[in-house]
Design a protein around this motif. Sequence first.
Motif, PDB file in Angstrom:
ATOM      1  N   GLU A  82      59.546  13.321  25.878  1.00  0.00           N
ATOM      2  CA  GLU A  82      58.168  13.784  25.892  1.00  0.00           C
ATOM      3  C   GLU A  82      58.125  15.259  25.508  1.00  0.00           C
ATOM      4  OE1 GLU A  82      55.999  12.946  29.423  1.00  0.00           O
ATOM      5  OE2 GLU A  82      56.787  10.910  29.642  1.00  0.00           O
ATOM      6  N   GLN A  83      57.093  15.598  24.732  1.00  0.00           N
ATOM      7  CA  GLN A  83      56.857  16.983  24.329  1.00  0.00           C
ATOM      8  C   GLN A  83      58.066  17.580  23.601  1.00  0.00           C
ATOM      9  OE1 GLN A  83      54.462  19.462  27.077  1.00  0.00           O
ATOM     10  NE2 GLN A  83      54.716  17.798  28.560  1.00  0.00           N
ATOM     11  N   LEU A  84      58.515  16.844  22.601  1.00  0.00           N
ATOM     12  CA  LEU A  84      59.554  17.352  21.702  1.00  0.00           C
ATOM     13  C   LEU A  84      58.902  18.240  20.652  1.00  0.00           C
ATOM     14  CD1 LEU A  84      62.301  17.411  20.164  1.00  0.00           C
ATOM     15  CD2 LEU A  84      61.627  15.215  19.138  1.00  0.00           C
ATOM     16  N   ASN A  85      59.471  19.422  20.440  1.00  0.00           N
ATOM     17  CA  ASN A  85      58.991  20.325  19.398  1.00  0.00           C
ATOM     18  C   ASN A  85      60.155  20.658  18.480  1.00  0.00           C
ATOM     19  OD1 ASN A  85      57.154  22.108  18.025  1.00  0.00           O
ATOM     20  ND2 ASN A  85      58.240  23.811  18.986  1.00  0.00           N
ATOM     21  N   ALA A  86      60.042  20.224  17.209  1.00  0.00           N
ATOM     22  CA  ALA A  86      61.136  20.423  16.258  1.00  0.00           C
ATOM     23  C   ALA A  86      60.558  20.700  14.874  1.00  0.00           C
ATOM     24  CB  ALA A  86      62.050  19.202  16.226  1.00  0.00           C
ATOM     25  N   PRO A  87      60.275  21.976  14.544  1.00  0.00           N
ATOM     26  CA  PRO A  87      59.778  22.287  13.202  1.00  0.00           C
ATOM     27  C   PRO A  87      60.705  21.790  12.098  1.00  0.00           C
ATOM     28  CG  PRO A  87      59.489  24.169  14.657  1.00  0.00           C
ATOM     29  CD  PRO A  87      60.315  23.169  15.408  1.00  0.00           C
ATOM     30  N   VAL A  88      62.034  21.863  12.334  1.00  0.00           N
ATOM     31  CA  VAL A  88      63.020  21.313  11.401  1.00  0.00           C
ATOM     32  C   VAL A  88      64.050  20.551  12.226  1.00  0.00           C
ATOM     33  CG1 VAL A  88      64.800  21.813   9.695  1.00  0.00           C
ATOM     34  CG2 VAL A  88      62.712  23.201   9.746  1.00  0.00           C
ATOM     35  N   LEU A  89      64.228  19.276  11.903  1.00  0.00           N
ATOM     36  CA  LEU A  89      65.180  18.444  12.642  1.00  0.00           C
ATOM     37  C   LEU A  89      66.089  17.727  11.653  1.00  0.00           C
ATOM     38  CD1 LEU A  89      66.094  17.240  15.387  1.00  0.00           C
ATOM     39  CD2 LEU A  89      64.474  15.374  14.974  1.00  0.00           C
ATOM     40  N   THR A  90      67.391  17.799  11.887  1.00  0.00           N
ATOM     41  CA  THR A  90      68.373  17.125  11.037  1.00  0.00           C
ATOM     42  C   THR A  90      69.041  16.031  11.856  1.00  0.00           C
ATOM     43  OG1 THR A  90      68.777  19.170   9.803  1.00  0.00           O
ATOM     44  CG2 THR A  90      70.408  17.410   9.593  1.00  0.00           C
ATOM     45  N   ALA A  91      68.730  14.773  11.541  1.00  0.00           N
ATOM     46  CA  ALA A  91      69.283  13.663  12.327  1.00  0.00           C
ATOM     47  C   ALA A  91      69.528  12.431  11.470  1.00  0.00           C
ATOM     48  CB  ALA A  91      68.347  13.329  13.483  1.00  0.00           C
ATOM     49  N   PRO A  92      70.225  12.561  10.350  1.00  0.00           N
ATOM     50  CA  PRO A  92      70.527  11.372   9.543  1.00  0.00           C
ATOM     51  C   PRO A  92      71.577  10.509  10.215  1.00  0.00           C
ATOM     52  CG  PRO A  92      71.670  13.268   8.643  1.00  0.00           C
ATOM     53  CD  PRO A  92      70.813  13.780   9.770  1.00  0.00           C
ATOM     54  N   ARG A  93      71.547   9.233   9.859  1.00  0.00           N
ATOM     55  CA  ARG A  93      72.536   8.249  10.319  1.00  0.00           C
ATOM     56  C   ARG A  93      72.589   8.139  11.847  1.00  0.00           C
ATOM     57  NH1 ARG A  93      74.998  10.967   5.958  1.00  0.00           N
ATOM     58  NH2 ARG A  93      75.063   9.632   4.106  1.00  0.00           N
ATOM     59  N   THR A  94      71.473   8.401  12.495  1.00  0.00           N
ATOM     60  CA  THR A  94      71.403   8.221  13.943  1.00  0.00           C
ATOM     61  C   THR A  94      71.022   6.775  14.268  1.00  0.00           C
ATOM     62  OG1 THR A  94      69.102   8.963  13.929  1.00  0.00           O
ATOM     63  CG2 THR A  94      70.772  10.607  14.425  1.00  0.00           C
ATOM     64  N   ARG A  95      71.281   6.390  15.520  1.00  0.00           N
ATOM     65  CA  ARG A  95      70.899   5.070  16.018  1.00  0.00           C
ATOM     66  C   ARG A  95      70.028   5.252  17.252  1.00  0.00           C
ATOM     67  NH1 ARG A  95      73.681   0.657  14.027  1.00  0.00           N
ATOM     68  NH2 ARG A  95      75.387   1.153  12.583  1.00  0.00           N
ATOM     69  N   LEU A  96      68.827   4.704  17.198  1.00  0.00           N
ATOM     70  CA  LEU A  96      67.902   4.746  18.321  1.00  0.00           C
ATOM     71  C   LEU A  96      67.624   3.323  18.777  1.00  0.00           C
ATOM     72  CD1 LEU A  96      67.465   7.593  17.017  1.00  0.00           C
ATOM     73  CD2 LEU A  96      65.070   7.408  17.708  1.00  0.00           C
ATOM     74  N   THR A  97      67.874   3.047  20.049  1.00  0.00           N
ATOM     75  CA  THR A  97      67.633   1.723  20.614  1.00  0.00           C
ATOM     76  C   THR A  97      66.937   1.878  21.955  1.00  0.00           C
ATOM     77  OG1 THR A  97      69.673   0.893  19.572  1.00  0.00           O
ATOM     78  CG2 THR A  97      68.686  -0.464  21.298  1.00  0.00           C
ATOM     79  N   ASP A  98      65.778   1.224  22.106  1.00  0.00           N
ATOM     80  CA  ASP A  98      64.996   1.328  23.339  1.00  0.00           C
ATOM     81  C   ASP A  98      64.700   2.796  23.650  1.00  0.00           C
ATOM     82  OD1 ASP A  98      64.960  -1.452  23.757  1.00  0.00           O
ATOM     83  OD2 ASP A  98      66.909  -1.379  24.750  1.00  0.00           O
ATOM     84  N   VAL A  99      63.958   3.425  22.740  1.00  0.00           N
ATOM     85  CA  VAL A  99      63.629   4.846  22.860  1.00  0.00           C
ATOM     86  C   VAL A  99      62.120   5.018  22.783  1.00  0.00           C
ATOM     87  CG1 VAL A  99      63.824   7.120  21.762  1.00  0.00           C
ATOM     88  CG2 VAL A  99      65.833   5.638  21.923  1.00  0.00           C
ATOM     89  N   SER A 100      61.573   5.875  23.656  1.00  0.00           N
ATOM     90  CA  SER A 100      60.149   6.206  23.660  1.00  0.00           C
ATOM     91  C   SER A 100      59.988   7.696  23.408  1.00  0.00           C
ATOM     92  CB  SER A 100      59.525   5.829  25.007  1.00  0.00           C
ATOM     93  OG  SER A 100      58.199   6.336  25.103  1.00  0.00           O
ATOM     94  N   ILE A 101      59.162   8.044  22.404  1.00  0.00           N
ATOM     95  CA  ILE A 101      58.880   9.441  22.074  1.00  0.00           C
ATOM     96  C   ILE A 101      57.364   9.626  22.133  1.00  0.00           C
ATOM     97  CG2 ILE A 101      59.062  11.250  20.316  1.00  0.00           C
ATOM     98  CD1 ILE A 101      61.493   9.735  19.192  1.00  0.00           C
ATOM     99  N   SER A 102      56.898  10.638  22.870  1.00  0.00           N
ATOM    100  CA  SER A 102      55.451  10.821  23.004  1.00  0.00           C
ATOM    101  C   SER A 102      55.091  12.301  23.055  1.00  0.00           C
ATOM    102  CB  SER A 102      54.933  10.112  24.259  1.00  0.00           C
ATOM    103  OG  SER A 102      55.502  10.666  25.424  1.00  0.00           O
ATOM    104  N   SER A 103      53.838  12.577  22.688  1.00  0.00           N
ATOM    105  CA  SER A 103      53.262  13.931  22.779  1.00  0.00           C
ATOM    106  C   SER A 103      54.170  14.973  22.138  1.00  0.00           C
ATOM    107  CB  SER A 103      52.990  14.286  24.248  1.00  0.00           C
ATOM    108  OG  SER A 103      52.156  13.326  24.852  1.00  0.00           O
ATOM    109  N   SER A 104      54.621  14.679  20.913  1.00  0.00           N
ATOM    110  CA  SER A 104      55.614  15.526  20.264  1.00  0.00           C
ATOM    111  C   SER A 104      55.116  16.032  18.918  1.00  0.00           C
ATOM    112  CB  SER A 104      56.927  14.757  20.098  1.00  0.00           C
ATOM    113  OG  SER A 104      57.467  14.423  21.361  1.00  0.00           O
TER     114      SER A 104
END
Length: 222
Positions: A82-104
């Motif tokens: 929650e409330q992730l702030n990332a003007p520039v994010l580098t995340a290639p080849r990542t794996r997300l499983t059962d993940v919730s992202i909100s208010s970001s």
Amino acid sequence: MPSAASPRARAPRIDPVTLTDLSPGSADDLAPGALAEGLSFTSLTLDGLNLSAITITECAFDGLSAHETSLRSASITDTTIEQLNAPVLTAPRTRLTDVSISSSRLGSADLYDTRWRSVAIAHSKLGFVNLRGSELIDVRFESCSIDELDIASAKLERVQFVDCRVGVLSLTGASLSNVDLTGLQLQQVDGIDSLKGATISDLQLSLLAPLFAGHLGINVET
């Protein structure tokens, strides 16, 4: 005889993320190749850090700054952000499983060649999102504003947009199956021939009609 109604796209199957008995975590728990499990993070700053190949499981983040953070080849499972702030994010080849992202808020997010399973993103503002060559299965975007979404050469299955806006949707070479775009306000679509497998509304069809006509070489007189 009236034609039969077209079947609606199947909704994504998203498992709720339930976290209990978490221990307080800190930035010291996060490092390249590390395992972070069962931790709760509050008001965490990870700006400029290299967290490549990290594994994060059963964790909760509330207030996270990740400007120019590298999450290359990371694995994130059973986690809420929650409330992730990332003007520039580098995340290639990542794996997300059962993940919730909100208010970001994400500015430029390099997420190419990623693998998402059972992921929900809600109430967030995203700039340029590069998901080229990725695989998204059982994913829902809800109440999100996205300036540009690049899913060229990606595979999408049971993906849904609810009350969302996308300025530019690039999908050249994408493979879509049960992708529900009816809740998406579209302004520009690149690679319209890759819309096969998507469900759109009557209004979207009328707005996209000039693109379809141009793609098919049809001249329309007004």
